[in-house]
Enzyme design. Structure first.
Site, PDB file in Angstrom:
ATOM      1  N   HIS A 308       7.032 -50.298 -31.394  1.00  0.00           N
ATOM      2  CA  HIS A 308       5.795 -49.985 -32.122  1.00  0.00           C
ATOM      3  C   HIS A 308       6.159 -49.443 -33.501  1.00  0.00           C
ATOM      4  O   HIS A 308       7.133 -48.716 -33.653  1.00  0.00           O
ATOM      5  CB  HIS A 308       4.953 -48.939 -31.364  1.00  0.00           C
ATOM      6  CG  HIS A 308       3.536 -48.939 -31.802  1.00  0.00           C
ATOM      7  ND1 HIS A 308       3.108 -48.247 -32.899  1.00  0.00           N
ATOM      8  CD2 HIS A 308       2.461 -49.598 -31.321  1.00  0.00           C
ATOM      9  CE1 HIS A 308       1.821 -48.462 -33.080  1.00  0.00           C
ATOM     10  NE2 HIS A 308       1.404 -49.284 -32.131  1.00  0.00           N
ATOM     11  N   ASP A 365       0.329 -53.091 -25.049  1.00  0.00           N
ATOM     12  CA  ASP A 365       0.169 -54.469 -24.531  1.00  0.00           C
ATOM     13  C   ASP A 365       1.014 -54.761 -23.312  1.00  0.00           C
ATOM     14  O   ASP A 365       0.830 -55.795 -22.666  1.00  0.00           O
ATOM     15  CB  ASP A 365       0.535 -55.459 -25.642  1.00  0.00           C
ATOM     16  CG  ASP A 365      -0.468 -55.389 -26.784  1.00  0.00           C
ATOM     17  OD1 ASP A 365      -0.069 -54.988 -27.890  1.00  0.00           O
ATOM     18  OD2 ASP A 365      -1.655 -55.672 -26.535  1.00  0.00           O
TER      19      ASP A 365
HETATM   20  C1  SDX Z   1       0.064 -53.718 -31.252  1.00  0.00           C
HETATM   21  O1  SDX Z   1       0.057 -51.091 -35.412  1.00  0.00           O
HETATM   22  C2  SDX Z   1      -0.584 -50.862 -34.353  1.00  0.00           C
HETATM   23  O2  SDX Z   1      -1.144 -49.798 -34.157  1.00  0.00           O
HETATM   24  C3  SDX Z   1      -0.636 -52.022 -33.382  1.00  0.00           C
HETATM   25  C4  SDX Z   1      -1.298 -51.750 -32.037  1.00  0.00           C
HETATM   26  C5  SDX Z   1      -2.747 -51.405 -32.179  1.00  0.00           C
HETATM   27  O3  SDX Z   1      -3.262 -50.725 -31.287  1.00  0.00           O
HETATM   28  O4  SDX Z   1      -3.379 -51.918 -33.135  1.00  0.00           O
HETATM   29  O5  SDX Z   1      -0.637 -50.677 -31.378  1.00  0.00           O
HETATM   30  C6  SDX Z   1      -1.230 -52.986 -31.142  1.00  0.00           C
HETATM   31  O6  SDX Z   1       0.159 -54.618 -32.038  1.00  0.00           O
HETATM   32  C7  SDX Z   1       1.225 -53.262 -30.408  1.00  0.00           C
HETATM   33  C8  SDX Z   1       2.535 -54.067 -30.712  1.00  0.00           C
HETATM   34  C9  SDX Z   1       2.451 -55.383 -29.927  1.00  0.00           C
HETATM   35  N1  SDX Z   1       3.585 -56.276 -30.330  1.00  0.00           N
HETATM   36  C10 SDX Z   1       4.612 -56.502 -29.513  1.00  0.00           C
HETATM   37  O7  SDX Z   1       4.768 -55.974 -28.415  1.00  0.00           O
HETATM   38  C11 SDX Z   1       5.596 -57.538 -30.066  1.00  0.00           C
HETATM   39  C12 SDX Z   1       7.030 -57.051 -29.866  1.00  0.00           C
HETATM   40  N2  SDX Z   1       7.276 -55.892 -30.728  1.00  0.00           N
HETATM   41  C13 SDX Z   1       7.820 -56.116 -32.014  1.00  0.00           C
HETATM   42  O8  SDX Z   1       7.718 -57.346 -32.607  1.00  0.00           O
HETATM   43  C14 SDX Z   1       7.873 -54.894 -32.917  1.00  0.00           C
HETATM   44  O9  SDX Z   1       8.320 -53.856 -32.164  1.00  0.00           O
HETATM   45  C15 SDX Z   1       6.604 -54.491 -33.635  1.00  0.00           C
HETATM   46  C16 SDX Z   1       6.018 -55.634 -34.392  1.00  0.00           C
HETATM   47  C17 SDX Z   1       5.609 -53.971 -32.667  1.00  0.00           C
HETATM   48  C18 SDX Z   1       6.988 -53.367 -34.603  1.00  0.00           C
HETATM   49  O10 SDX Z   1       7.817 -53.920 -35.534  1.00  0.00           O
HETATM   50  P1  SDX Z   1       8.396 -53.030 -36.741  1.00  0.00           P
HETATM   51  O11 SDX Z   1       7.833 -51.662 -36.762  1.00  0.00           O
HETATM   52  O12 SDX Z   1       8.277 -53.840 -38.001  1.00  0.00           O
HETATM   53  O13 SDX Z   1       9.855 -52.832 -36.318  1.00  0.00           O
HETATM   54  P2  SDX Z   1      11.036 -53.793 -36.735  1.00  0.00           P
HETATM   55  O14 SDX Z   1      10.628 -55.228 -36.547  1.00  0.00           O
HETATM   56  O15 SDX Z   1      11.504 -53.362 -38.101  1.00  0.00           O
HETATM   57  O16 SDX Z   1      12.123 -53.446 -35.625  1.00  0.00           O
HETATM   58  C19 SDX Z   1      13.042 -52.362 -35.798  1.00  0.00           C
HETATM   59  C20 SDX Z   1      14.289 -52.772 -34.985  1.00  0.00           C
HETATM   60  C21 SDX Z   1      14.827 -54.143 -35.401  1.00  0.00           C
HETATM   61  O17 SDX Z   1      16.198 -54.168 -35.072  1.00  0.00           O
HETATM   62  P3  SDX Z   1      17.285 -53.820 -36.261  1.00  0.00           P
HETATM   63  O18 SDX Z   1      16.976 -54.829 -37.400  1.00  0.00           O
HETATM   64  O19 SDX Z   1      16.988 -52.388 -36.692  1.00  0.00           O
HETATM   65  O20 SDX Z   1      18.614 -54.014 -35.633  1.00  0.00           O
HETATM   66  O21 SDX Z   1      13.927 -52.895 -33.600  1.00  0.00           O
HETATM   67  C22 SDX Z   1      14.100 -54.242 -33.178  1.00  0.00           C
HETATM   68  C23 SDX Z   1      14.131 -55.083 -34.432  1.00  0.00           C
HETATM   69  O22 SDX Z   1      14.890 -56.288 -34.212  1.00  0.00           O
HETATM   70  N3  SDX Z   1      12.949 -54.564 -32.339  1.00  0.00           N
HETATM   71  C24 SDX Z   1      13.007 -55.233 -31.190  1.00  0.00           C
HETATM   72  C25 SDX Z   1      11.693 -55.261 -30.709  1.00  0.00           C
HETATM   73  N4  SDX Z   1      10.898 -54.629 -31.542  1.00  0.00           N
HETATM   74  C26 SDX Z   1      11.664 -54.199 -32.564  1.00  0.00           C
HETATM   75  N5  SDX Z   1      14.048 -55.830 -30.522  1.00  0.00           N
HETATM   76  C27 SDX Z   1      13.735 -56.448 -29.364  1.00  0.00           C
HETATM   77  N6  SDX Z   1      12.499 -56.500 -28.828  1.00  0.00           N
HETATM   78  C28 SDX Z   1      11.450 -55.926 -29.470  1.00  0.00           C
HETATM   79  N7  SDX Z   1      10.243 -55.981 -28.948  1.00  0.00           N
END
Ligand code: SDX
Length: 429
Positions: A308, A365
């Protein structure tokens, strides 16, 4: 108290920027005058460090796992209030007293019917088209049936009617889209039912037999809608607000939010979680392979439902939903192997250094899809249910832009394309 100042030094000059402190102690640098004073802008892809606005609706403390709607904790609201109370709270700023709640429920119930021609729009969609594509289209179409909503500077009574119509008709639109995808006849709202009951009646009821929504299901859906109702300036809410900042009508602004929510990184994740768990089950259920894929930078696979942008310890909503998933499946006498897989995946990920280091854990989710599936909703409909829950938050946030006459959203950029160059006629290229 004297205003706090942040100093930005660049190129031998120092610029004083006022510091803004919120009611929960959050602080931010107000850079409204930065470009005028220094010629500088800021750059922050994804707005990970940038506040777009002040707001008095929802507060999140990501480190402490706090989520409050107008000062009330999500745990209290999910346990002690119902969705209509929470919708009133988000939109009007206070919990309704008994008289206000009764009046609110009657007003919303009165406006649940939609124009019969909406059926012609639904009939035009391909049989198995995604419900979110249909939902955005029919919500935007409401702006054609209620052209008075296009004038967003009308008196408060007219604006209240538009917001009430949007909230009321959402249950009918969502349930009619479900019926449309199933090829079943539409059901009409009943004023004897409450908001969630009506939605379940129109969704799962049939003209051929009496359908009385199960109180267990009503309670579970009501709680899920509360947990999704608002969440500060997330992707879809920011979309609603930036569209609304151009003085676009409420219906079109909400339709834009539906489009943003559909993405699998946002509200589409609840469908993506079940697809992921089904794939893991089909693949033999070996968790480690999928956890390693999620950690592999060369592999685009991510663990859906994990991580998140704001929560960096736990998502308080996921805790409530996880318990609700156990309760609902138990009460309905359903054992879902995917739920067991989800719990196993959660445990493995929470003990893996990669996820621990990046503070990745189940978000809202991760478990919601398991309940939706247990309640009989098809996977493609899960994000529609997210939109149904998020609607009062979108309405409240749109209202805040409109009430405060916030400036039109128009971010700057840093240009990295070709520098100015002379035109070359096609014969010389
Ligand atoms: C919602 O914003 C809100 O409030 C949203 C929400 C709402 O109520 O409106 O809460 C609802 O959208 C919840 C999120 C649902 N999405 C998912 O579950 C999809 C999977 N999650 C990710 O894609 C990700 O975690 C996000 C999109 C939720 C957050 O992405 P960020 O904050 O941009 O974080 P990032 O992509 O910069 O990740 C930071 C690190 C990265 O690794 P490094 O580059 O630092 O090595 O964490 C890793 C990412 O690769 N990472 C994950 C991951 N999520 C982040 N690695 C594996 N699996 C994951 N799910």
């Amino acid at each position: 108290m004297s205003e706090e100042i942040a100093k930005i030094s660049y190129n031998g000059n120092t610029y004083d920027m006022p510091v803004v402190t919120g009611s929960e102690g959050e602080t931010g640098i107000n850079i409204s005058k930065l470009r005028g004073q220094s010629g500088l802008i800021t750059l922050d892809p994804g707005f990970k460090n940038t506040g777009s606005t002040t707001s008095s609706i929802t507060f999140i403390n990501g480190e402490a796992g706090v989520l409050n709607y107008r000062g009330y904790s999500i745990e209290d609201l999910a346990e002690k209030a119902d969705f209509m109370e929470v919708a009133y709270l988000l939109i009007n700023g206070e919990l309704p007293n008994a008289g206000q709640l009764d009046d609110w429920e009657k007003k919303v119930s009165y406006h649940t019917l939609v124009h019969e021609d909406i059926k012609k729009i639904l009939d035009a969609f391909p049989a198995k088209s995604h419900p979110m594509g249909q939902l955005g289209a029919v919500i935007n179409a409401l702006s054609t049936y209620y052209p008075e909503a296009l004038d967003t500077d009308r008196d408060q009574e007219a604006k209240d009617l538009t917001m009430t119509r949007m909230l009321a008709k959402m249950t009918t639109l969502c349930s009619w889209i479900y019926k449309n995808t199933q090829g079943h006849p539409y059901m009409y709202p009943q004023t004897k039912y409450g908001y969630v009951e009506n939605f379940l009646y129109m969704t799962f009821g049939h003209r051929t037999e009496e359908y009385v929504p199960d109180p267990v299901v009503i309670d579970a859906v009501d709680k899920l809608l509360i947990l999704h109702a608002d969440h500060e300036q997330n992707c879809s809410t920011s979309t609603v607000k930036i569209v609304g900042s151009s003085k676009a009508n409420l219906y079109s602004s909400i339709a834009a939010g539906v489009a943003a929510l559909w993405g699998p990184l946002h509200g589409g994740a609840n469908q993506a979680v079940i697809e992921m768990l089904e794939n893991i089950k089909k693949d033999g259920g070996g968790m480690q392979k999928w956890i390693d894929k999620a950690k592999d930078k060369s592999d685009p696979f991510r663990l859906m439902g994990f991580g998140h942008r704001v929560y960096k310890n736990f998502d308080p909503r996921a805790k409530v939903i996880k318990k609700a998933a156990d309760d609902v499946l138990d009460k309905l006498g359903i054992s879902d192997p995917v739920l067991e897989l989800a719990k196993e995946l959660e445990q493995k990920a929470l003990n893996d250094d990669y996820f621990i280091a990046r503070k990745l854990f189940p978000n809202v989710d991760f478990y919601s899809g398991i309940i939706y599936r247990a309640l009989g909703f098809p996977m493609e409909f899960f994000t529609v249910l997210f939109a149904l829950g998020r609607l009062p938050g979108w309405i409240a946030q749109w209202k805040e832009v409109n009430d405060l006459s916030l400036p039109i959203g128009r971010p700057r950029q840093i240009y990295t394309g070709p520098q100015s160059r002379p035109f070359v006629a096609v014969k010389d290229r």
